[in-house]
Motif scaffolding. Sequence first.
Motif, PDB file in Angstrom:
ATOM      1  N   TYR A  34       0.838  -1.170  -0.118  1.00 24.96           N
ATOM      2  CA  TYR A  34       0.067  -0.121  -0.069  1.00 24.96           C
ATOM      3  C   TYR A  34       0.788   1.260  -0.116  1.00 24.96           C
ATOM      4  N   ARG A  58       1.234   4.201  -2.646  1.00 22.13           N
ATOM      5  CA  ARG A  58       0.688   5.546  -2.445  1.00 22.13           C
ATOM      6  C   ARG A  58       1.751   6.500  -2.777  1.00 22.13           C
ATOM      7  N   GLN A 105      -8.991   4.532 -10.809  1.00 21.64           N
ATOM      8  CA  GLN A 105      -9.315   4.906  -9.638  1.00 21.64           C
ATOM      9  C   GLN A 105     -10.832   5.138  -9.177  1.00 21.64           C
ATOM     10  N   TYR A 115     -12.172   1.678  -8.392  1.00 19.55           N
ATOM     11  CA  TYR A 115     -11.404   1.133  -7.041  1.00 19.55           C
ATOM     12  C   TYR A 115     -12.093   1.932  -5.892  1.00 19.55           C
ATOM     13  N   ALA A 116     -12.323   3.256  -5.933  1.00 20.99           N
ATOM     14  CA  ALA A 116     -13.292   3.794  -5.135  1.00 20.99           C
ATOM     15  C   ALA A 116     -14.703   3.117  -4.625  1.00 20.99           C
ATOM     16  N   GLY A 120     -13.114  -1.082  -4.054  1.00 21.68           N
ATOM     17  CA  GLY A 120     -11.662  -1.378  -3.740  1.00 21.68           C
ATOM     18  C   GLY A 120     -12.173  -2.328  -2.387  1.00 21.68           C
ATOM     19  N   ALA A 139      -4.587   0.053  -4.274  1.00 23.09           N
ATOM     20  CA  ALA A 139      -5.094   0.910  -3.183  1.00 23.09           C
ATOM     21  C   ALA A 139      -4.387   2.232  -2.918  1.00 23.09           C
ATOM     22  N   SER A 146      -4.328   4.665  -5.669  1.00 22.96           N
ATOM     23  CA  SER A 146      -5.698   5.223  -5.772  1.00 22.96           C
ATOM     24  C   SER A 146      -6.327   6.107  -4.662  1.00 22.96           C
ATOM     25  N   ARG A 147      -5.059   6.233  -3.654  1.00 23.17           N
ATOM     26  CA  ARG A 147      -5.297   6.980  -2.494  1.00 23.17           C
ATOM     27  C   ARG A 147      -6.374   6.712  -1.556  1.00 23.17           C
ATOM     28  N   MET A 148      -6.635   5.367  -1.453  1.00 25.77           N
ATOM     29  CA  MET A 148      -7.708   4.953  -0.636  1.00 25.77           C
ATOM     30  C   MET A 148      -7.342   5.407   0.763  1.00 25.77           C
ATOM     31  N   SER A 179      -9.806   2.989   5.855  1.00 25.97           N
ATOM     32  CA  SER A 179     -10.696   1.921   5.016  1.00 25.97           C
ATOM     33  C   SER A 179      -9.920   0.879   4.279  1.00 25.97           C
ATOM     34  N   PHE A 180      -8.602   1.212   3.992  1.00 29.41           N
ATOM     35  CA  PHE A 180      -7.563   0.218   3.479  1.00 29.41           C
ATOM     36  C   PHE A 180      -7.264  -0.817   4.540  1.00 29.41           C
TER      37      PHE A 180
END
Length: 193
Positions: free
Chosen positions: A65, A69, A94, A97-98, A101, A122, A125-127, A131-132
């Motif tokens: 991750y 990132r 992205q 994935y939002a 994800g 993730a 995609s800046r999750m 949440s990740f």
Amino acid sequence: MFNLIASYGYFALFLSLVLGIVGLPIPDEVIMTYVGFLVSKGKMDFSTALLVSFLGSVVGMSISYSLGRYFGLPLMRKYGKRFGIKESHWKRVQAWYAKFGAFVLIIGYFLPGIRHLTAFSAGASRMPIPSFALYAYTGGFIWSLTFISLGRILGEHWTLLFVFLHRYGFWILAGLLLCAGLILFFRYKKKFS
């Protein structure tokens, strides 16, 4: 890897899972099923093996991750065109994935090759980190519990799992994807009705 785990136990298990999830070609499911076999023989403790496997998956996913990132988007911008990936493609990924994800992070553990990309994607995609962590770590626990339990249940016959998966894996995967697709279809149909 089996010899390393037999010799160095939990430390080798942890390290192999971290490196395997980050992307080295290490057969994680085979290792955990073998660990389940060792548990069935009394050579490893079930709770400790589960905890170490879970922690190995958490650390591996967290590293992936972080790499995604901090390096994912710059790498895509720099080298994506060489592979036919445009900025518009990446924005669609992205957005996708939002929406999906969380599902991908949990189910992705069970798909070799996909597992290695889910955390990186993730991150790229800046999750959000909470949440990740919620979905990736939940998936890691379920994944670890599943394969260690299967190895423990199968005992001496632990290798039969991979014969079965090799023979029926495509159909199992197709069925799971079909079910997931139907769930998503009805969910969004209801939402827009």
